[in-house]
Motif scaffolding. Structure first.
Motif, mmCIF file in Angstrom:
data_model
loop_
_atom_site.group_PDB
_atom_site.id
_atom_site.type_symbol
_atom_site.label_atom_id
_atom_site.label_comp_id
_atom_site.label_asym_id
_atom_site.label_seq_id
_atom_site.Cartn_x
_atom_site.Cartn_y
_atom_site.Cartn_z
ATOM 1 N N GLY A 60 0.824 -1.213 0.000
ATOM 2 C CA GLY A 60 0.000 0.000 0.000
ATOM 3 C C GLY A 60 0.853 1.256 0.000
ATOM 4 O O GLY A 60 0.634 2.178 -0.782
ATOM 5 N N PHE A 65 -0.860 4.746 -1.547
ATOM 6 C CA PHE A 65 -2.114 4.825 -0.804
ATOM 7 C C PHE A 65 -1.815 5.338 0.599
ATOM 8 O O PHE A 65 -0.678 5.219 1.072
ATOM 9 N N THR A 70 -5.198 1.735 3.447
ATOM 10 C CA THR A 70 -4.546 0.427 3.452
ATOM 11 C C THR A 70 -5.003 -0.408 4.640
ATOM 12 O O THR A 70 -5.328 -1.588 4.515
ATOM 13 N N LEU A 87 -6.010 -3.251 -4.585
ATOM 14 C CA LEU A 87 -4.911 -2.299 -4.804
ATOM 15 C C LEU A 87 -4.434 -2.322 -6.253
ATOM 16 O O LEU A 87 -4.252 -1.280 -6.870
#
Lengths: 264, 119
Positions: A60, A65, A70, A87
């Motif tokens: 992540g 992100f 995450t 993802l």
């Protein structure tokens, strides 16, 4: 204890379902079973899940992100393969609808995982509360429960499962956060080990599966999985499961057990 | 380093969360359907046996995918190395299935880390 030691034994012997064997009195009460589940989870399963989630947290972070997003996937989805698909698709810019559908498709295994696990619970536990407990179900807890349930009294199985699943779920959240902040600080070799430990764990638990029908299914799943993956990635788990599982069932029905079964 | 709320540049912030809500609902939906169906399934029925076989096959397919056709970092390890390490770990495991889960896991993981170090 006043309760009967008699497990519910159905004489209509299904030779493979690992349920009908006489069960020794393993737990005194639900609390005992619950803590035993926690203890069983605290070894290899927790370590494996922890490693997997650390790897996911790092994934992540390295893809830009934020830590809330995450970690939310671990807390609310708690299904690592689905999280990875989420993802990957978000990175490649898929639409929200396409992402939701693809993730749902990878989660279809939960239907049959639930359907094969929960009928083994005691009748008194098979009620609406299972809709809450089912969130704790993931591959790790499923594999262990399938292995252990035959040696646990039916009325204590749910407590054991909740203990097992709860620790697995709770450990995945801090693991994701840790992975997020560790990303880039750990050598690639260690990350490699973290990513590898998850599939290796599943592979190793397969060696403990006893009934021949399920062993056949595992073997065929290993063969059909890659084939269907090449044909269509998103539906490959579902199709390889259905095809390989059905073939294994038919092999079992026609060859492995002598007597013909009755469709129930 | 980067600000905490940095978002994937190919995706707007809200869309990402909507996708997450959809994915979570879909995942839970599959679990809930399972609970619903399990109420009416007998553990001794033929359907139960068939479903168990289907589930094991699905789980095996997923595991094979993770080992044989991985994404990202694991894909940089040659296939034969991945399979060899799996075979060695299974070897440790089957020598005594009741006791060797942790040693087998360690064997496989450390060999993989070792490969990462020496390559």
């Amino acid at each position: 204890m006043s309760s009967s030691n008699q497990p519910r034994i159905d004489p209509s012997d299904p030779s493979e379902t690992p349920l009908e064997e006489a069960v020794v009195q393993r737990f005194k009460n639900p609390r005992d079973a619950f803590w035993s589940g926690i203890r069983d989870a605290a070894g290899a399963p927790a370590a494996v899940l922890f490693a997997g989630m650390v790897g996911f947290g790092a994934m992540g972070k390295t893809n830009g992100f934020d830590v809330w997003f995450t970690t939310s996937t671990s807390f609310f989805m708690f299904a690592l393969p689905g999280q990875v698909v989420l993802l990957e698709m978000a990175i490649t810019g898929s639409s929200a609808l396409a992402i939701a559908l693809a993730v749902t498709l990878t989660s279809t295994r939960f239907i049959t995982m639930t359907v094969t696990l929960f009928p083994q619970l005691h009748q008194s536990n098979r009620n609406r509360s299972l809709y809450a407990s089912v969130h704790l179900l993931a591959m790790t807890a499923w594999a262990i429960s399938m292995r252990e349930f035959h040696a646990i009294e039916a009325r204590h199985r749910l407590s054991y499962f909740v203990g097992l699943g709860l620790l697995c779920w709770l450990i995945s959240v801090p693991a994701t956060i840790l992975g997020f902040y560790l990303a880039g600080m750990v050598p690639a070799a260690v990350t490699l080990g973290l990513v590898f430990i998850n599939p290796l764990f599943f592979l190793l638990t397969f060696t403990e599966v006893k009934p021949w029908i399920n062993r056949t299914a595992l073997l065929l799943g290993c063969i059909f999985g890659p084939i269907f993956f090449i044909i269509d990635r998103d539906t490959s788990l579902l199709t390889s499961g259905l095809v390989a599982g059905t073939i294994a069932y038919l092999i079992d029905r026609n060859f492995l057990r002598k007597k013909a079964g009755v469709l129930g | 380093m980067d600000a905490l709320n940095q978002m994937s540049n190919s995706f707007s912030g809200w869309g990402l969360w909507i996708a997450l809500v959809g994915a979570c609902l879909g995942t839970y939906f599959c679990r809930a359907i399972g609970v619903f169906l399990s109420q009416s399934i007998n553990q001794e029925s033929e359907i139960f046996r068939w479903l168990a076989a289907v589930t094991y096959a699905m789980v095996a397919a997923l595991t094979t995918r993770l080992i044989v056709m991985p994404l990202g970092l694991m894909a940089t390890v040659p296939l034969w190395v991945r399979i060899l390490i799996c075979a060695l770990a299974i070897g440790v495991m089957v020598s005594n299935p009741a006791k060797r889960l942790v040693p087998a896991l360690l064997t496989g993981t450390l060999l993989m880390v070792g490969y990462g170090v020496i390559r």
